[in-house]
Design a protein around this motif. Structure first.
Motif, PDB file in Angstrom:
ATOM      1  N   TRP A 114      16.836   6.377  12.345  1.00 29.55           N
ATOM      2  CA  TRP A 114      18.101   5.903  12.893  1.00 29.55           C
ATOM      3  C   TRP A 114      18.311   4.400  12.828  1.00 29.55           C
ATOM      4  CZ3 TRP A 114      15.967  10.061  16.080  1.00 29.55           C
ATOM      5  CH2 TRP A 114      16.660  11.263  15.908  1.00 29.55           C
ATOM      6  N   THR A 115      17.464   3.676  12.097  1.00 24.99           N
ATOM      7  CA  THR A 115      17.666   2.236  11.913  1.00 24.99           C
ATOM      8  C   THR A 115      17.561   1.912  10.429  1.00 24.99           C
ATOM      9  OG1 THR A 115      15.355   1.455  11.985  1.00 24.99           O
ATOM     10  CG2 THR A 115      16.443   1.916  14.111  1.00 24.99           C
ATOM     11  N   PRO A 116      17.914   0.678  10.041  1.00 21.23           N
ATOM     12  CA  PRO A 116      17.791   0.293   8.624  1.00 21.23           C
ATOM     13  C   PRO A 116      16.347   0.158   8.153  1.00 21.23           C
ATOM     14  CG  PRO A 116      19.379  -1.111   9.775  1.00 21.23           C
ATOM     15  CD  PRO A 116      18.654  -0.341  10.820  1.00 21.23           C
ATOM     16  N   PHE A 117      15.390   0.195   9.064  1.00 15.76           N
ATOM     17  CA  PHE A 117      13.968   0.045   8.682  1.00 15.76           C
ATOM     18  C   PHE A 117      13.427   1.417   8.281  1.00 15.76           C
ATOM     19  CE2 PHE A 117      14.949  -3.498  11.417  1.00 15.76           C
ATOM     20  CZ  PHE A 117      14.345  -4.569  10.784  1.00 15.76           C
ATOM     21  N   LYS A 118      13.570   1.732   7.007  1.00 18.71           N
ATOM     22  CA  LYS A 118      13.263   3.077   6.502  1.00 18.71           C
ATOM     23  C   LYS A 118      11.801   3.242   6.076  1.00 18.71           C
ATOM     24  CE  LYS A 118      17.464   4.576   6.929  1.00 18.71           C
ATOM     25  NZ  LYS A 118      17.778   5.595   7.959  1.00 18.71           N
ATOM     26  N   TYR A 119      10.957   2.310   6.447  1.00 24.27           N
ATOM     27  CA  TYR A 119       9.562   2.388   6.027  1.00 24.27           C
ATOM     28  C   TYR A 119       8.819   3.472   6.809  1.00 24.27           C
ATOM     29  CZ  TYR A 119      10.966  -2.233   4.415  1.00 24.27           C
ATOM     30  OH  TYR A 119      11.648  -3.268   3.825  1.00 24.27           O
ATOM     31  N   VAL A 120       8.057   4.282   6.082  1.00 18.69           N
ATOM     32  CA  VAL A 120       7.203   5.293   6.710  1.00 18.69           C
ATOM     33  C   VAL A 120       5.760   4.884   6.455  1.00 18.69           C
ATOM     34  CG1 VAL A 120       6.522   7.714   6.772  1.00 18.69           C
ATOM     35  CG2 VAL A 120       8.928   7.101   6.455  1.00 18.69           C
ATOM     36  N   PHE A 121       5.079   4.486   7.506  1.00 22.97           N
ATOM     37  CA  PHE A 121       3.729   3.920   7.441  1.00 22.97           C
ATOM     38  C   PHE A 121       2.726   5.042   7.188  1.00 22.97           C
ATOM     39  CE2 PHE A 121      -0.067   1.787   8.850  1.00 22.97           C
ATOM     40  CZ  PHE A 121       0.181   0.424   8.705  1.00 22.97           C
ATOM     41  N   LEU A 122       2.053   5.005   6.048  1.00 19.72           N
ATOM     42  CA  LEU A 122       1.174   6.100   5.644  1.00 19.72           C
ATOM     43  C   LEU A 122      -0.310   5.718   5.612  1.00 19.72           C
ATOM     44  CD1 LEU A 122       3.304   7.633   2.740  1.00 19.72           C
ATOM     45  CD2 LEU A 122       3.268   8.269   5.159  1.00 19.72           C
ATOM     46  N   THR A 123      -0.647   4.528   6.089  1.00 22.82           N
ATOM     47  CA  THR A 123      -2.051   4.109   6.099  1.00 22.82           C
ATOM     48  C   THR A 123      -2.650   4.509   7.439  1.00 22.82           C
ATOM     49  OG1 THR A 123      -1.403   2.242   4.714  1.00 22.82           O
ATOM     50  CG2 THR A 123      -3.619   2.196   5.632  1.00 22.82           C
TER      51      THR A 123
END
Length: 425
Positions: A114-123
């Motif tokens: 729901w925000t412009p920060f579309k990063y999905v942290f996979l580490t």
């Protein structure tokens, strides 16, 4: 026994069991086969136990190294090493860490959705490290359990969501616009390296000398690198300790034997820790990946920093060496100030230093690489000094968290807690 006791002393009372349940739920949501359900649950729990075993072995070796340094140089030595300190934190805060990770991953996906920060942290292992640091810091503030879980989960989610954005500008320059970000809690260090390289470097990137290409394969096996550098640390530290004192500490063994065995013992501990972390998180992360694909359209995967190494392998090797030299300079500065000494850690300089070297070279050429990597090593060795007082609940364990984001997040959170009279001094 009421339901509260069943949960606290059963599900939440044993972190290995809780993580196994989380993996089981994720696999059920993916409609995995019965064989995969059993395998994934057991491997998650087994991985957690391996992490604790490895942390005990590596922590023992680090303690011996710190004793040698303290005895020989009359100073206290602390080594930044995420795997070891996280493993030690698991012993005291396993339940809190597991709950913080669960809440943090859920909030992180909500931020991405729901925000412009579309990063999905996979580490996954860095999620574990940050959750461990947050649990230790918040416990020292003596917060109620629900506040510890809430604050910890929120800050973990914010770190996973905003961390990749901090360095993304320079990551895109380093990779030529590849569709991924870096999910590694050294975002401030990467951004600093890129900024320094941009200021002092040149856009022209001359090819690396052929001599460096011949020695690069040595740096590809990081376990060998860890063993060699730890051996050198033990060997050099032993030179400052009288032979009779060293013999007394290690039951009459020769300094060379002591250095070799302790280096291999530490490396073996790291290997077990890494194996345990990979085994544990390999079953949990895919479940959240599947959820992310469904609920976060246009998600940008945030991957571990070694993905950058392939874009400039020689720059990665030089970044490691120069970062380590910068760390030695920071250690010398702390010794001159007669302050608690941070001994440069091999692992953070290898991974973070290597990735910062790639970014610096791609942004600012050779000059940018040299200056930025040296500065990076100095900063990631110095910053943990400010984090040490905040982790009082862990006691003096001769290790601390490495990489810039741990110190930055820890200081920000402690500052907020101090506004309410709760933070460490």
């Amino acid at each position: 026994m009421n339901w509260s006791q069943i949960i606290n002393k059963g599900l939440l009372g044993e972190p290995a069991f809780l993580l196994g349940v989380i993996a089981l739920i994720g696999l059920l949501l993916q409609k995995a086969s019965p064989q995969k359900l059993l395998s994934g649950t057991i491997k998650t729990m087994l991985g957690y136990i391996l992490l604790q075993i490895g942390a005990s072995a590596a922590g023992s070796s680090l303690s011996n190294l710190s004793i040698i340094v303290q005895r020989g140089l009359q100073m206290i030595g602390i080594m930044p090493h995420n795997e070891t300190i996280a493993g030690l934190a698991q012993i005291n805060y396993g339940r809190e860490i597991a709950v913080i990770m669960l809440i943090g991953m859920a909030l992180h996906l909500a931020i991405a959705r729901w925000t412009p920060f579309k990063y999905v942290f996979l580490t996954g292992h860095h999620m574990l490290f940050m959750a461990s640091m947050l649990a230790a810091l918040l416990d020292s503030a003596h917060l109620p359990a629900w506040q510890l879980y809430g604050w910890g989960g929120l800050f973990l989610a914010l770190a996973m969501s905003f961390g990749p954005a901090v360095s993304q500008r320079y990551v895109l320059q380093a990779t030529g616009g590849s569709e991924f970000a870096i999910g590694h809690f050294n975002s401030v260090g990467y951004a600093l390296s890129g900024l320094i390289a941009q200021v002092v470097g040149t856009k022209e990137k001359k090819p690396m000398p052929e001599g460096l290409k011949r020695i690069y394969p040595f740096f590809q096996d990081h376990m060998v690198v860890i063993a060699v550098f730890t051996l050198l640390l033990f060997g050099l530290s032993s030179l400052f300790v009288p032979s009779e004192a060293l013999s007394e500490m290690f039951s009459g063994r020769h300094p060379v034997v002591v250095s070799a065995i302790q280096a291999i013992w530490f490396t073996a501990g790291v290997f077990v820790i890494l194996s345990g972390v990979r085994m544990m998180l390999a079953e949990i992360i895919p479940a959240f990946n599947g959820i992310a694909e469904k609920i976060v359209p246009g998600a940008i995967p945030a991957l571990d920093c070694p993905v950058l190494f392939t874009y400039a392998p020689i720059a990665a090797a030089l970044g490691f060496l120069l970062s380590f030299i910068g760390g030695l300079a920071a250690m010398g500065t702390l010794m001159a100030l007669q302050y608690t000494v941070i001994i440069p850690g091999v692992i953070p300089h290898f991974f973070s230093g290597g990735a910062s070297g790639v970014i610096a070279y791609q942004v600012g050429g050779r000059r940018g690489l040299i200056v930025a990597a040296l500065c990076h090593g100095f900063v990631i060795t110095l910053l943990p000094v400010f984090l040490l007082p905040l982790l009082s609940s862990l006691g003096f364990v001769r290790a601390t968290f490495a990489d810039t984001d741990f110190a930055v997040v820890g200081l920000i959170l402690n500052g907020l807690l101090r506004l309410f009279g709760l933070g460490a001094g």
